[in-house]
Design a protein around this motif. Sequence first.
Motif, PDB file in Angstrom:
ATOM      1  N   ALA A  73    -104.151 -31.196   8.550  1.00 32.11           N
ATOM      2  CA  ALA A  73    -105.351 -31.798   8.006  1.00 32.11           C
ATOM      3  C   ALA A  73    -106.447 -30.740   7.867  1.00 32.11           C
ATOM      4  CB  ALA A  73    -105.805 -32.678   9.340  1.00 32.11           C
ATOM      5  N   ASP A  74    -106.353 -29.688   8.704  1.00 31.61           N
ATOM      6  CA  ASP A  74    -107.380 -28.758   8.632  1.00 31.61           C
ATOM      7  C   ASP A  74    -107.221 -27.794   7.254  1.00 31.61           C
ATOM      8  OD1 ASP A  74    -108.613 -29.509  10.919  1.00 31.61           O
ATOM      9  OD2 ASP A  74    -107.376 -28.072  12.072  1.00 31.61           O
ATOM     10  N   GLY A  75    -106.048 -27.681   6.647  1.00 35.01           N
ATOM     11  CA  GLY A  75    -105.863 -26.822   5.538  1.00 35.01           C
ATOM     12  C   GLY A  75    -104.551 -26.014   5.886  1.00 35.01           C
ATOM     13  N   TRP A  76    -104.571 -24.868   5.269  1.00 31.64           N
ATOM     14  CA  TRP A  76    -103.326 -23.875   5.195  1.00 31.64           C
ATOM     15  C   TRP A  76    -103.741 -23.141   6.273  1.00 31.64           C
ATOM     16  CZ3 TRP A  76     -98.538 -25.156   3.020  1.00 31.64           C
ATOM     17  CH2 TRP A  76     -98.667 -25.874   2.042  1.00 31.64           C
ATOM     18  N   SER A  77    -102.537 -22.937   7.152  1.00 32.07           N
ATOM     19  CA  SER A  77    -102.700 -21.727   8.003  1.00 32.07           C
ATOM     20  C   SER A  77    -101.431 -20.893   8.336  1.00 32.07           C
ATOM     21  CB  SER A  77    -103.222 -22.056   9.486  1.00 32.07           C
ATOM     22  OG  SER A  77    -102.280 -23.038   9.904  1.00 32.07           O
ATOM     23  N   SER A  88    -107.665 -21.619   9.456  1.00 35.76           N
ATOM     24  CA  SER A  88    -107.236 -22.566   8.373  1.00 35.76           C
ATOM     25  C   SER A  88    -108.020 -22.204   7.046  1.00 35.76           C
ATOM     26  CB  SER A  88    -107.266 -24.016   8.914  1.00 35.76           C
ATOM     27  OG  SER A  88    -106.420 -24.293   9.687  1.00 35.76           O
ATOM     28  N   PHE A  89    -107.501 -22.631   6.019  1.00 35.07           N
ATOM     29  CA  PHE A  89    -107.843 -22.140   4.658  1.00 35.07           C
ATOM     30  C   PHE A  89    -107.795 -23.490   3.810  1.00 35.07           C
ATOM     31  CE2 PHE A  89    -107.128 -18.187   6.570  1.00 35.07           C
ATOM     32  CZ  PHE A  89    -108.150 -17.468   6.553  1.00 35.07           C
ATOM     33  N   ARG A  90    -108.644 -23.879   3.121  1.00 31.82           N
ATOM     34  CA  ARG A  90    -108.586 -25.054   2.276  1.00 31.82           C
ATOM     35  C   ARG A  90    -107.316 -24.923   1.091  1.00 31.82           C
ATOM     36  NH1 ARG A  90    -110.721 -26.517  -2.483  1.00 31.82           N
ATOM     37  NH2 ARG A  90    -111.856 -24.401  -2.877  1.00 31.82           N
ATOM     38  N   THR A  91    -107.169 -23.737   0.658  1.00 34.18           N
ATOM     39  CA  THR A  91    -106.011 -23.453  -0.217  1.00 34.18           C
ATOM     40  C   THR A  91    -104.947 -22.442  -0.047  1.00 34.18           C
ATOM     41  OG1 THR A  91    -107.268 -21.983  -1.736  1.00 34.18           O
ATOM     42  CG2 THR A  91    -107.494 -24.462  -2.288  1.00 34.18           C
ATOM     43  N   LEU A  92    -103.894 -22.026  -0.523  1.00 37.24           N
ATOM     44  CA  LEU A  92    -103.155 -20.873  -0.257  1.00 37.24           C
ATOM     45  C   LEU A  92    -103.743 -19.974  -0.789  1.00 37.24           C
ATOM     46  CD1 LEU A  92     -99.727 -22.421  -1.143  1.00 37.24           C
ATOM     47  CD2 LEU A  92    -100.204 -21.745   0.975  1.00 37.24           C
ATOM     48  N   GLU A  93    -104.483 -20.210  -2.070  1.00 38.99           N
ATOM     49  CA  GLU A  93    -105.139 -19.012  -2.613  1.00 38.99           C
ATOM     50  C   GLU A  93    -106.058 -18.374  -1.683  1.00 38.99           C
ATOM     51  OE1 GLU A  93    -105.902 -16.867  -6.451  1.00 38.99           O
ATOM     52  OE2 GLU A  93    -104.531 -18.534  -6.138  1.00 38.99           O
ATOM     53  N   LEU A  95    -106.482 -18.358   1.645  1.00 36.66           N
ATOM     54  CA  LEU A  95    -105.720 -17.910   2.568  1.00 36.66           C
ATOM     55  C   LEU A  95    -105.014 -16.549   2.328  1.00 36.66           C
ATOM     56  CD1 LEU A  95    -103.112 -19.569   5.150  1.00 36.66           C
ATOM     57  CD2 LEU A  95    -102.443 -17.258   3.962  1.00 36.66           C
ATOM     58  N   ILE A  96    -104.304 -16.409   1.255  1.00 37.83           N
ATOM     59  CA  ILE A  96    -103.895 -15.195   1.025  1.00 37.83           C
ATOM     60  C   ILE A  96    -104.897 -14.103   0.569  1.00 37.83           C
ATOM     61  CG2 ILE A  96    -102.689 -13.835  -0.949  1.00 37.83           C
ATOM     62  CD1 ILE A  96    -100.621 -16.464  -0.940  1.00 37.83           C
ATOM     63  N   GLU A  97    -105.934 -14.379  -0.076  1.00 38.35           N
ATOM     64  CA  GLU A  97    -106.837 -13.650  -0.408  1.00 38.35           C
ATOM     65  C   GLU A  97    -107.680 -13.034   0.956  1.00 38.35           C
ATOM     66  OE1 GLU A  97    -107.284 -11.796  -3.041  1.00 38.35           O
ATOM     67  OE2 GLU A  97    -106.708 -12.839  -4.714  1.00 38.35           O
ATOM     68  N   SER A  98    -107.918 -13.999   1.634  1.00 44.58           N
ATOM     69  CA  SER A  98    -108.624 -13.550   3.098  1.00 44.58           C
ATOM     70  C   SER A  98    -107.804 -12.593   3.876  1.00 44.58           C
ATOM     71  CB  SER A  98    -108.862 -14.786   3.768  1.00 44.58           C
ATOM     72  OG  SER A  98    -109.648 -15.712   3.166  1.00 44.58           O
ATOM     73  N   TYR A  99    -106.500 -12.864   3.778  1.00 38.82           N
ATOM     74  CA  TYR A  99    -105.680 -11.678   4.568  1.00 38.82           C
ATOM     75  C   TYR A  99    -105.484 -10.466   3.611  1.00 38.82           C
ATOM     76  CZ  TYR A  99    -104.401 -15.095   8.327  1.00 38.82           C
ATOM     77  OH  TYR A  99    -104.370 -15.639   9.342  1.00 38.82           O
ATOM     78  N   ARG A 100    -105.618 -10.550   2.497  1.00 39.41           N
ATOM     79  CA  ARG A 100    -105.411  -9.399   1.567  1.00 39.41           C
ATOM     80  C   ARG A 100    -106.780  -8.409   1.853  1.00 39.41           C
ATOM     81  NH1 ARG A 100    -104.759  -9.939  -4.858  1.00 39.41           N
ATOM     82  NH2 ARG A 100    -104.223  -7.769  -5.429  1.00 39.41           N
ATOM     83  N   SER A 101    -107.860  -9.067   1.837  1.00 40.31           N
ATOM     84  CA  SER A 101    -108.946  -8.453   1.811  1.00 40.31           C
ATOM     85  C   SER A 101    -109.451  -7.945   3.102  1.00 40.31           C
ATOM     86  CB  SER A 101    -110.299  -9.347   1.347  1.00 40.31           C
ATOM     87  OG  SER A 101    -110.493 -10.466   1.834  1.00 40.31           O
ATOM     88  N   GLY A 102    -108.769  -8.489   4.130  1.00 38.15           N
ATOM     89  CA  GLY A 102    -109.183  -8.072   5.557  1.00 38.15           C
ATOM     90  C   GLY A 102    -110.144  -9.049   6.139  1.00 38.15           C
ATOM     91  N   ILE A 103    -110.647 -10.092   5.234  1.00 42.36           N
ATOM     92  CA  ILE A 103    -111.516 -10.900   6.309  1.00 42.36           C
ATOM     93  C   ILE A 103    -110.999 -11.908   7.232  1.00 42.36           C
ATOM     94  CG2 ILE A 103    -112.969 -12.922   5.637  1.00 42.36           C
ATOM     95  CD1 ILE A 103    -113.138 -12.282   2.556  1.00 42.36           C
ATOM     96  N   ALA A 104    -109.798 -12.279   7.019  1.00 41.96           N
ATOM     97  CA  ALA A 104    -109.184 -12.834   8.079  1.00 41.96           C
ATOM     98  C   ALA A 104    -108.078 -11.885   8.760  1.00 41.96           C
ATOM     99  CB  ALA A 104    -107.985 -13.876   7.537  1.00 41.96           C
ATOM    100  N   SER A 105    -108.772 -11.566  10.094  1.00 41.95           N
ATOM    101  CA  SER A 105    -108.114 -10.466  10.948  1.00 41.95           C
ATOM    102  C   SER A 105    -107.551 -10.964  12.283  1.00 41.95           C
ATOM    103  CB  SER A 105    -109.208  -9.433  11.228  1.00 41.95           C
ATOM    104  OG  SER A 105    -110.287  -9.871  11.600  1.00 41.95           O
ATOM    105  N   ASN A 108    -102.021  -9.848  13.217  1.00 41.81           N
ATOM    106  CA  ASN A 108    -101.384  -8.732  12.978  1.00 41.81           C
ATOM    107  C   ASN A 108    -100.383  -8.696  12.051  1.00 41.81           C
ATOM    108  OD1 ASN A 108    -101.389  -5.888  12.950  1.00 41.81           O
ATOM    109  ND2 ASN A 108    -100.217  -5.625  14.944  1.00 41.81           N
ATOM    110  N   ILE A 109    -100.857  -9.069  10.639  1.00 40.97           N
ATOM    111  CA  ILE A 109     -99.463  -9.067   9.692  1.00 40.97           C
ATOM    112  C   ILE A 109     -99.581  -7.643   8.947  1.00 40.97           C
ATOM    113  CG2 ILE A 109    -100.022 -11.508   9.672  1.00 40.97           C
ATOM    114  CD1 ILE A 109    -100.883 -11.225   6.937  1.00 40.97           C
ATOM    115  N   ALA A 110     -98.468  -7.604   8.283  1.00 42.57           N
ATOM    116  CA  ALA A 110     -98.286  -6.419   7.407  1.00 42.57           C
ATOM    117  C   ALA A 110     -99.435  -6.537   6.125  1.00 42.57           C
ATOM    118  CB  ALA A 110     -97.062  -6.436   6.699  1.00 42.57           C
ATOM    119  N   THR A 111     -99.777  -5.387   5.649  1.00 39.66           N
ATOM    120  CA  THR A 111    -101.024  -5.261   4.687  1.00 39.66           C
ATOM    121  C   THR A 111    -100.427  -5.952   3.177  1.00 39.66           C
ATOM    122  OG1 THR A 111    -101.776  -3.498   5.982  1.00 39.66           O
ATOM    123  CG2 THR A 111    -102.457  -3.988   3.431  1.00 39.66           C
TER     124      THR A 111
END
Length: 135
Positions: A73-77, A88-93, A95-105, A108-111
């Motif tokens: 219900a909260d979105g994608w995580s 949680s993030f509203r969209t997959l996009e 979520l991916i961009e947040s981990y890609r840019s380092g905003i979501a830290s 400990n996932i692969a870069t």
Amino acid sequence: MGSCLQGNMEREGMLVQSIYYGKIGSEATERLLGRYGHDGSFLLRDSETVQGAYCLCVRKTPFVHTYRLAHSADGWSLQLVAGNRLQSFRTLETLIESYRSGIASDANIATLTHPLDKTQLGDISFGRESVYMEM
């Protein structure tokens, strides 16, 4: 099942659509990332075990790391092995961009550095190959 996932994809941005490989197995994923990717290359595929979930697969030599992305219900995580869910993030996009840019830290996932864009791979038959391998 497939139509529900496809419907989700149509609402996603171009990045997610370009890296979404659908229902390919983990072996086909490893071959794709091994042959066409390098450290930090990533793609998105359907989860083989959880209906409605996706797997974010990232090459970090010598392995391909797989992270399950689940919707609530909260979105994608990102869902950790223990079943814990992270931010949680509203969209997959997003979520991916947040981990890609380092905003979501919070994990400990692969870069994530290089999206493995399926349109750049030419005319490979990853769909049929994976079905053949599973038989």
